[in-house]
Structures are given as C-alpha cells and as structure tokens.
Scaffold this active site. Structure first.
Site, PDB file in Angstrom:
ATOM      1  N   GLU A  22       0.799  -1.228   0.000  1.00  0.00           N
ATOM      2  CA  GLU A  22       0.000   0.000   0.000  1.00  0.00           C
ATOM      3  C   GLU A  22       0.834   1.283   0.000  1.00  0.00           C
ATOM      4  OE1 GLU A  22      -2.924  -0.146   3.098  1.00  0.00           O
ATOM      5  OE2 GLU A  22      -4.056  -1.754   2.148  1.00  0.00           O
ATOM      6  N   TYR A  51     -11.515  -2.734   0.916  1.00  0.00           N
ATOM      7  CA  TYR A  51     -12.346  -2.954   2.106  1.00  0.00           C
ATOM      8  C   TYR A  51     -13.721  -2.343   1.891  1.00  0.00           C
ATOM      9  CZ  TYR A  51      -8.233  -4.635   4.561  1.00  0.00           C
ATOM     10  OH  TYR A  51      -7.134  -5.372   4.946  1.00  0.00           O
ATOM     11  N   GLU A  58      -6.034  -8.409   0.189  1.00  0.00           N
ATOM     12  CA  GLU A  58      -6.622  -8.126   1.502  1.00  0.00           C
ATOM     13  C   GLU A  58      -8.100  -7.832   1.318  1.00  0.00           C
ATOM     14  OE1 GLU A  58      -4.884  -5.103   3.985  1.00  0.00           O
ATOM     15  OE2 GLU A  58      -2.823  -5.686   3.508  1.00  0.00           O
TER      16      GLU A  58
END
Length: 652
Positions: free
Chosen positions: A451, A504, A540
């Site tokens: 990231e 997310y 993720e």
C-alpha cells in the site's frame, strides 16, 4: 499463453540468474549442526536497560559497552527472543522510542577457543530496528533493518587468550524516520502549555504496533576455517526428470574439492556430482506440491554438500545439508502456475504478533498457527508486512504452504520516502531478503511493498528500479507489490507480474452497506484487468469483529457482519476466478496489536481468530470454502509428469 515480456524472461532468466548469483555472493545459510559445525543458542534471560536520558545517548556517552551492564546502573531481566514492550509493568517502556541495551555472558566450549582451525560466528536473527554489537567491549557489527539476520566473525576475539567466555552487548534503536523501512517520523510537541519540554512521539503510517527488541534467536555457531559460505539452488522439470542446478561458494581456501549428493526422503542417493557448480538429474522426480494440491505435497530432497579443503594448517572438511523442493513457477495473462498446473491462492495474511511476547519468536505459537492454517484448508499466506522468521519459512517448505514473501516496505506514503536514500536502502533490503530466502520452494513470489502512495510522481521510477533489481537478483520468481491505489493513477503496477489489490468495501467506506460490495468488487477487478491484462490476487479484504458480539440483522463489529461481508466478496471471487483472479487472502489470520486510537479497541480485530488463536464464526465459513476450493483444484497424479512440467519464465 505467456505474455511477451514473460517469454523473454524464459530466455534471459539463466543469464540474469548468473548475474544475481554474483550480486549475492556471501550468502546467509541458516546455522545448523553437522559433523563439522556446532551451534550454541543464547536465548533466555539477558540483562536489559532502556536509555531514558533526554537525548537517549547516555549509554554511548558513558560507554556502557566497555564494562558489564550491571556495573553501570540497574538492569532488568529481559527474555530473548521477545519484544521488550509488554514484558514489564513500566508503562514508559511499552511506548519507548530510542536506544535500549541488551547484554549476555556466553560460556565458550574449550575447543572453540583453542582450535585456530575453528571459525566462531555471532548471529542475530533480528533486531528491530537499528543495532550495534560489541563483544567484550569491541565493536563487531552494525545493522539497519528489523526483520533480517546479520552476523559477525568473532574468532580472533575469543581465540586471543584464549577466553572461556565472552560478553555480548547489543544496543537496539527502534526509531523510524522517513528514510527507514518501514518509514516513520518523530513529531516533537513544542507547546509547553500542553506537553513537557522535549516531548515527542513516533508517528507511523502502518496499522500494527511498532514492537522492538531482539525478536529472533541470538546464537553462536562454528564452521571450519575453510567453509561452505553459500549454496544456491534452482530447479526445473524436463519430462519426468527433475533438474537441480546448484552453485556453491567457498571461503577460506582456494584449493578444495566438493562432493554433492541428493537424497530422497528415504535417505537414498538419487543423484550426485562434484565441483562448485553443476546440474543433478533426478529420474521420475517427486515434485514439491502445495498443501492440498496433491496427495503427496511438500516433497523435500536433501542436498548434502561435502567440502575438503587444503589450508596452511592442513586439510579441513565441512558439511552442510540443504532441503530442496523440485518445482516450477509460471505466470500467464490469466493464471499462476505451479508445476504447470493452475494454482489458486486461498489463504491468509498474518502478523508475527501475540500476547506478552509481541513479535518474539515462539515455537509453540508457530506450530499452533500452522495447525490452524492446515485445519482451515489454507494453502498460502503473505508475510505481511515484513520477512518472517527463517523457521517460519522452513515449516512452509515442510507443510506445502505457499508464501508471498514481502519486504518491510509498508507505510511508504510521503514524498521523502521516495528519495534516493530510501531507494538505496530498499534495494539493499531486497538483496538481504533474496539472499536469505532464495532456496525455499514455498516462496513463489516476492512482494516489494504494501500500500505505497504509488500515485505520487516519484513512484514510477522508484518501483521500476526496485522491481528490476529484484528480478535481476532472482529471475526465477515473479515480483509484485500490494496496491490500494486507483488503477488509472498507479505508477508502479505496470512493472509487476501479478496485480495484488487490497480493498475494504463496506468497511472503510459505505460502511454498513454490504449490498454494494458485489458491484464495487466486480468493477474493481474488471478495471484492473482491462488496463493491464495480468492475473489478480485479492490480497486483503475483511471486517473488524469483536469475538462474542452478535447482531441480527448484522451490524458492524459483530461476528455476523464479518461473515456476511466475506460471503458477498466470495460471490464475485467465484465468478472472477474462472477468468483471471488467481487468489484471495483474508485480512487477517488473527487479531493483532496496533497503536492506540479511537478506531482500535485494543488492537486490530479483523482476525478470523482471536489474538489467543480461538476461532470466530468467519473461521468456519472460510474453512468450508477453502476445503471446497482445494477439492476443485487438486491435481490428479494420474496425469503424466511431462504435463505438469510447463515452460516457465520463473523456474525454481
């Protein structure tokens, strides 16, 4: 079909691998006992002191390393390996930033100190972040970086006298700057109406606690004066014959003879050779397969190397045994192949983190984690966000758990962290990391960062240079970094072999609205693939969950919400894995500690297991899914071995 650049790697790989070998001369072989080598672990209680002086420099000003630490002031008992932060009841130590001092007296076997044909080496498995080492008050080593081993030859120090013991002193500083890896910044609070004079805090841009100390074993080991310094192995498959290419580096003598034997798991010699470089051919080879992909996964041969050298003191012998897994890795436009067969990553992201010990290595915890991984049906994990202990990699080889091996390049968000100083350090870290982990068959891909602000203008040159350097060090494996940037703005992704994306949905935005996940996730995958035509891993995804919180209909932080969010992701993952998505890694395996903030209830709770390794509801959901995926993708060994060889730009 292989992409054009990938096909070029197939041709250039052997040539570049030779260059990589030259760059990596010196090696970092794991210390082992053999007929010619001994090891003595220095784990246990060490004397410890934190330097609480205003400038954190009192230890250097008073030269604490010159005399036993207890003679310069009070000390604490500190277990090694462990993080120092959670061991004591002193709140100042938990958040301490600066220099801490460790010391241990080591008793030396008489033969180590009297035999001048014996080389004695001090090895530190990990010291976070910057370390300086003295032996008997004499400076022997310095090292920057908190997750990789370093060592010093202390033979002359302990064989002068000779000595019956030696005093090892290690000063460790956990301060992070914009130029360290990971980066950070010291923020001084200058408003004296709110803060004491000289008050400062350590700022970081990553979401895990900056544990510090001697996290991995410290040990002494011996070799003969002429010794096997490094071994590099690459493997390939031709029809049903396994090919084991080896290169061995020797230090301490120019006049030597090398014998190499490859043994199967029953101890039978299946191939042998001589000399420092060669190829061993293994008819009807057993391949190294990932866990659950084959009825006999993780097959390991043993490469036994014997050195006979002529020295001024007479002939010497050295012996070293290296586990070898024969397997290939390849990347196409839509697939990740192991031994020529499509491999789908279904696993986890982890942290080296646990109660009390922090990031300290613990065999009991490690074995428990691997038992949980196998119970879960996980076949892979990423070493988020730093290289894990060598013993972790050894168990991955042994159990067939595939690894995306990640550098400590997390939190690269400031322009300063793209400076030439930062880049040079990052390049050096990748060299250390490849040097340590290059022979592990479980490692199938390098990740250089997590990231980063890869949309910043300097990011393009930075990642082009970093990825090219890593490929030159090791042309046998693909290279990636993990992004959360917009697909149109990311300047680093053009240089990766596999796109790893973190997202997310319905957690950090549109929170509470799980109904939008499928549309947003499908759009994410389609945009990335259309732009780059490379396989994609959902590296993720997840939701924070406090074990025992239940809400129906699901609400955030409840076990039902975590489970429901994962189910929404799985709908799209099941669609796209039939096309170009080659993996899914949940965030996270277990709850872990973070800095304190209003958003964190004693750490990050996105684990499917608690920090104490107890399952939440989502663990059972993933177990059912992963075992189903494993049954769908299991390789049937009735196929001929030539079918599973494959031609690869990344061949180990």
């Amino acid at each position: 079909m292989l992409r054009g650049p990938a096909g070029a790697w197939a041709v250039l790989g052997p040539l570049l691998w030779g260059c990589g070998l030259a760059l990596l001369q010196g090696g970092m072989l794991y210390p082992q006992e053999s007929r010619s080598r001994e090891r003595k672990e220095l784990n246990g209680l060490w004397s410890f002191r934190a330097d609480f002086s205003d400038n954190r420099r009192q230890g250097f000003e008073q030269q604490w390393y010159r005399i036993p630490l207890r003679e310069s002031g009070p000390t604490l008992d500190m277990p090694v390996p462990s993080s120092f932060n959670d061991i004591s009841q002193d709140g100042r130590l938990r958040s301490f930033i600066g220099w801490v001092w460790y010391e241990r007296e080591a008793i030396l076997p008489q033969r180590w100190t009297q035999d001048l044909g014996t080389r004695v080496v001090l090895r530190i498995g990990s010291a976070h972040y910057y370390a300086i080492v003295w032996v008997n008050g004499v400076h022997v080593a310095e090292h920057e970086g908190g997750h990789l081993p370093f060592e010093a030859d202390i033979s002359k120090l302990v064989q002068t006298g000779p000595l019956s013991s030696c005093r090892v002193t290690i000063a460790v500083n956990n301060t992070l700057s914009p130029y360290t890896l990971p980066p950070g910044a010291i923020l001084y609070k200058t408003d004296t109406s709110k803060y004491p004079k000289g008050y400062f805090v350590q700022n970081t841009n990553f979401d895990f606690f900056n544990y510090a100390g001697l996290h991995r074993p410290v040990l002494l080991y011996t070799t003969p004066a002429a010794y096997i310094a490094d071994i590099t192995v690459t493997t390939d498959v031709d029809q049903d014959t396994g090919l084991v290419n080896y290169q061995i580096f020797i230090q301490g003598s120019d006049h030597f003879h090398l014998e190499v034997h490859l043994l199967d798991e029953e101890g039978r010699v299946v191939a042998k050779g001589t000399g420092g470089q060669g190829q061993l051919q293994v008819p009807r080879a057993h391949l190294w397969w990932p866990y659950l992909m084959h009825e006999h996964p993780a097959y390991l041969y043993s490469l036994e190397v014997k050195l006979t050298a002529q020295t001024s003191a007479g002939p010497l012998s050295d012996f070293y045994t290296l586990p070898v897994g024969i397997r290939t890795v390849a990347v196409t436009e839509r697939q990740f192949l192991i031994n020529g067969k499509p491999f789908y990553f279904h696993g986890v992201n982890k942290h080296e983190d646990a109660d009390i010990r922090g990031k300290g290595f613990d065999w009991s915890l490690l074995v428990k984690d691997f038992n949980l991984l196998r119970w879960l049906g996980a076949n892979a994990f990423r070493t988020s966000h730093y290289p894990y202990a060598e013993e972790v990699m050894q168990l991955c080889d042994r159990y067939g758990i595939v690894v995306i091996d990640e550098s400590p390049g997390v939190g690269i968000v400031l322009v300063q962290s793209y400076s030439n100083v930062s880049l040079q350090h990052h390049l050096a870290v990748m060299e250390e990391m490849v040097r340590r982990d290059k022979n592990h068959p479980a490692v199938v891909m390098w990740s250089v960062a997590n990231e980063p602000s890869s949309f910043l203008k300097p990011a393009g040159y930075y990642f082009k240079t970093l990825i090219s350097h890593t490929k030159a060090l090791d042309p046998s494996r693909p290279v990636t970094f993990v992004t959360n940037s917009n697909y149109e703005a990311d300047l680093g992704v053009p240089y990766v072999d596999v796109i790893c994306v973190n997202s997310y949905y319905s957690w950090y935005h549109d929170y509470g609205h799980m109904e939008v996940i499928q549309l947003q996730l499908a759009t994410q995958f389609e945009n990335w693939y259309k732009a780059y035509r490379k396989p994609i891993i959902q590296s993720e995804y997840g939701a924070e969950t406090i074990a025992g919180f239940h809400e129906d209909p699901p609400l955030m932080f409840s076990e039902e919400y975590q489970k429901g969010l994962l189910e929404q992701y799985h709908v799209i993952l099941d669609q796209k894995r039939k096309e170009y998505v080659v993996g899914e890694l949940i965030w996270n395996f277990a709850d872990f500690m973070t800095d304190q903030s209003p958003q964190r209830a004693i750490g990050n709770r996105k684990g499917i297991f608690t920090r104490q390794r107890q399952p939440k509801s989502a663990a059972f959901l993933l177990r059912e899914r992963y075992w189903k995926l494993a049954n769908e993708t299991r390789y049937q060994p009735s196929a001929t071995r030539s079918q599973c060889a494959g031609k690869s730009p990344f061949t180990l």
